[in-house]
Design a protein around this motif. Structure first.
Motif, PDB file in Angstrom:
ATOM      1  N   HIS A 184       1.679   4.515  -2.482  1.00 39.71           N
ATOM      2  CA  HIS A 184       1.193   5.683  -4.206  1.00 39.71           C
ATOM      3  C   HIS A 184       2.584   6.640  -4.362  1.00 39.71           C
ATOM      4  O   HIS A 184       2.690   7.327  -3.588  1.00 39.71           O
ATOM      5  CB  HIS A 184      -0.144   7.169  -3.250  1.00 39.71           C
ATOM      6  CG  HIS A 184      -1.289   5.830  -3.118  1.00 39.71           C
ATOM      7  ND1 HIS A 184      -2.258   5.842  -3.438  1.00 39.71           N
ATOM      8  CD2 HIS A 184      -1.273   5.558  -1.653  1.00 39.71           C
ATOM      9  CE1 HIS A 184      -3.211   5.432  -2.604  1.00 39.71           C
ATOM     10  NE2 HIS A 184      -3.461   4.906  -1.132  1.00 39.71           N
ATOM     11  N   ASP A 196       1.710   3.884   2.509  1.00 37.82           N
ATOM     12  CA  ASP A 196       0.359   4.641   2.146  1.00 37.82           C
ATOM     13  C   ASP A 196       0.987   6.099   1.010  1.00 37.82           C
ATOM     14  O   ASP A 196       1.493   5.643   0.074  1.00 37.82           O
ATOM     15  CB  ASP A 196      -0.468   5.331   3.502  1.00 37.82           C
ATOM     16  CG  ASP A 196      -1.924   5.235   2.545  1.00 37.82           C
ATOM     17  OD1 ASP A 196      -1.695   5.693   1.343  1.00 37.82           O
ATOM     18  OD2 ASP A 196      -2.211   5.896   3.364  1.00 37.82           O
ATOM     19  N   HIS A 223       0.959  -0.849   0.446  1.00 43.20           N
ATOM     20  CA  HIS A 223       0.141   0.319  -0.152  1.00 43.20           C
ATOM     21  C   HIS A 223       1.093   0.861   0.114  1.00 43.20           C
ATOM     22  O   HIS A 223       1.300   1.744   0.869  1.00 43.20           O
ATOM     23  CB  HIS A 223      -1.035   0.010   0.915  1.00 43.20           C
ATOM     24  CG  HIS A 223      -1.830   0.939   1.034  1.00 43.20           C
ATOM     25  ND1 HIS A 223      -2.957   1.173   1.488  1.00 43.20           N
ATOM     26  CD2 HIS A 223      -2.297   2.842   0.872  1.00 43.20           C
ATOM     27  CE1 HIS A 223      -3.928   1.879   1.507  1.00 43.20           C
ATOM     28  NE2 HIS A 223      -3.540   2.796   0.673  1.00 43.20           N
ATOM     29  N   HIS A 230      -6.109   0.006   4.082  1.00 41.39           N
ATOM     30  CA  HIS A 230      -6.618   0.277   4.866  1.00 41.39           C
ATOM     31  C   HIS A 230      -7.461  -0.697   5.771  1.00 41.39           C
ATOM     32  O   HIS A 230      -6.704  -2.095   6.363  1.00 41.39           O
ATOM     33  CB  HIS A 230      -7.287   1.760   5.093  1.00 41.39           C
ATOM     34  CG  HIS A 230      -6.256   2.711   4.877  1.00 41.39           C
ATOM     35  ND1 HIS A 230      -4.956   3.404   5.719  1.00 41.39           N
ATOM     36  CD2 HIS A 230      -6.850   3.489   3.281  1.00 41.39           C
ATOM     37  CE1 HIS A 230      -4.753   4.070   4.954  1.00 41.39           C
ATOM     38  NE2 HIS A 230      -5.444   4.073   4.280  1.00 41.39           N
ATOM     39  N   HIS A 267      -9.242   1.018  -2.031  1.00 38.98           N
ATOM     40  CA  HIS A 267      -9.336   1.379  -0.080  1.00 38.98           C
ATOM     41  C   HIS A 267     -10.905   1.593   0.839  1.00 38.98           C
ATOM     42  O   HIS A 267     -12.426   1.785  -0.501  1.00 38.98           O
ATOM     43  CB  HIS A 267      -9.104   2.479  -0.831  1.00 38.98           C
ATOM     44  CG  HIS A 267      -7.210   2.730  -1.023  1.00 38.98           C
ATOM     45  ND1 HIS A 267      -7.145   2.525  -1.965  1.00 38.98           N
ATOM     46  CD2 HIS A 267      -6.988   3.980   0.216  1.00 38.98           C
ATOM     47  CE1 HIS A 267      -5.710   2.973  -1.860  1.00 38.98           C
ATOM     48  NE2 HIS A 267      -5.443   3.453  -0.377  1.00 38.98           N
TER      49      HIS A 267
HETATM   50 ZN    ZN Z   1      -3.744   4.471  -0.100  1.00 41.14          ZN
END
Ligand code: ZN
Ligand code: ADE
Length: 344
Positions: free
Chosen positions: A22, A281, A20, A224, A200
């Motif tokens: 980005h 993240d 996870h 998440h 997500h």
């Molecule tokens: Zn994310």
């Protein structure tokens, strides 16, 4: 409680995957200003201190506003390649063997870039990372859920001719008010293109959003998903079905999903048999890369044995070929021998 240098070393060396992340969330503020300069993009910030003063977030949306604003500095194939390569260097230093990485093409396309330019730049960075560090990486095409669904169809039109260069489809951005069921047709089409399915859910949205990702989108992994803890029946189901949860503790703290890392329900999820993983993240925004997230949990008192189990889960939950997973399991066993004194 502070952790020892040896524990910090062990957590960096722990063989793990990052599931996870980005890529746009690895854009450090200094680099954002440099690229703005290089690409002639005007940003409304008066230098690095002013920009940094905006890194206090009340919730997901306040972060997303800055995140999308800074993405406008990414303009060339080289920008995307360098962003990816720099992240992979960091990931390698954090013990990451494989990263499955989100990118948000709709935002770049709305900024006037071609889908293929973005994809080529990111793939170029992945090839450079593999050559320099032997690190394995693959891309998750992420749909921005607060843009119109037709825009996601346009994205799939652009992605379809080169679908074999992608690993999976994902769903991100503003969660509340944009339930997964809106994207049923998009996910059915992506499945037909041979993509893995993740989304997500349950970051700010309720457990009902998580249920929809399973029942309507048919995801294989949930990003998440921490609010699943409010629905014990769903926890049992996710455990029984072996669905991975990609939890991001420092993100949850900085976006005020929790007011203390100790309140991220990692221990409860592990005890319930959920395949929970730990990830970063948007590390440039949330004050830490993946090893920092593992360390933050160690500081709450989570045992090193539990963190090793989480790394093991990250190997099981990734979409790598079975032979690659087997090699990572062997590396993890070697790590357990080397750090047996920490495993209690
Ligand atoms: Zn994310
Ligand atoms: N896009 C980037 N980071 C995100 C997050 N934590 N939640 C939703 N969308 C995102």
């Amino acid at each position: 409680m502070a952790i020892s240098t040896r524990i910090s070393q062990a957590l960096h060396a722990l063989p793990k995957t990052e599931l996870h992340l980005h890529i746009e969330g690895t854009l450090e503020p200094e680099l954002a200003l440099r690229l703005a300069d290089r690409n002639g993009v005007t940003l409304p910030f008066d230098g690095i201190d002013d920009l940094r003063s905006h890194y206090r977030f009340d919730n997901l949306q306040s972060f997303l506003d800055l995140y999308y604003q800074l993405m406008s500095v990414l303009c060339t194939r080289e920008d995307f390649s360098d962003l990816m390569f720099d992240y992979l260097a960091h990931a390698h230093a954090d013990g990451v063997h494989r990263a499955e990485i989100f990118f948000d093409p709709q935002v770049h396309m709305n900024n006037g870039l071609d889908y293929d330019l973005v994809l080529d730049g990111l793939l170029d960075g992945i090839a450079r990372g593999r050559a320099a560090y032997g690190i394995d990486a693959a891309l998750i095409l992420s749909v921005v859920r607060d843009l119109p669904v037709e825009s996601a169809q346009t994205l799939l039109d652009a992605a379809a001719p080169r679908a074999d260069e992608l690993l999976a489809i994902g769903l991100d951005s503003t969660e509340v008010g944009y339930p997964p069921e809106l994207f049923e047709r998009i996910y059915a089409r992506a499945a037909g293109m041979g993509l893995h399915l993740v989304a997500h859910a349950g970051e700010e949205g309720t457990a009902e959003y998580i249920r929809q990702t399973l029942d309507v989108l048919h995801v294989e992994r949930i990003d998440h998903g921490v609010r699943i803890i409010e629905d014990p029946t769903l926890v049992r189901r996710v455990a029984a079905e072996g669905i991975g949860l990609t939890v991001c503790p420092l993100s949850n703290l900085r976006l005020q999903v929790v007011d203390d890392v100790a309140k991220v329900p990692i221990r409860q999820l592990l005890d319930s048999g959920v395949c929970v993983t730990v990830n970063s993240d948007d590390p440039a925004y949330f004050g830490g890369y993946i090893a920092d997230n593992y360390a933050a949990l160690a500081e709450t008192g989570l045992s090193i044995a539990a963190l090793a189990d989480i790394a093991g889960n990250s190997i099981e939950a990734c979409f790598a070929p079975e032979a690659d997973k087997a090699a990572m399991r062997t590396e993890l066993d070697q790590w357990k021998t080397e750090y047996s004194d920490l495993l209690g």
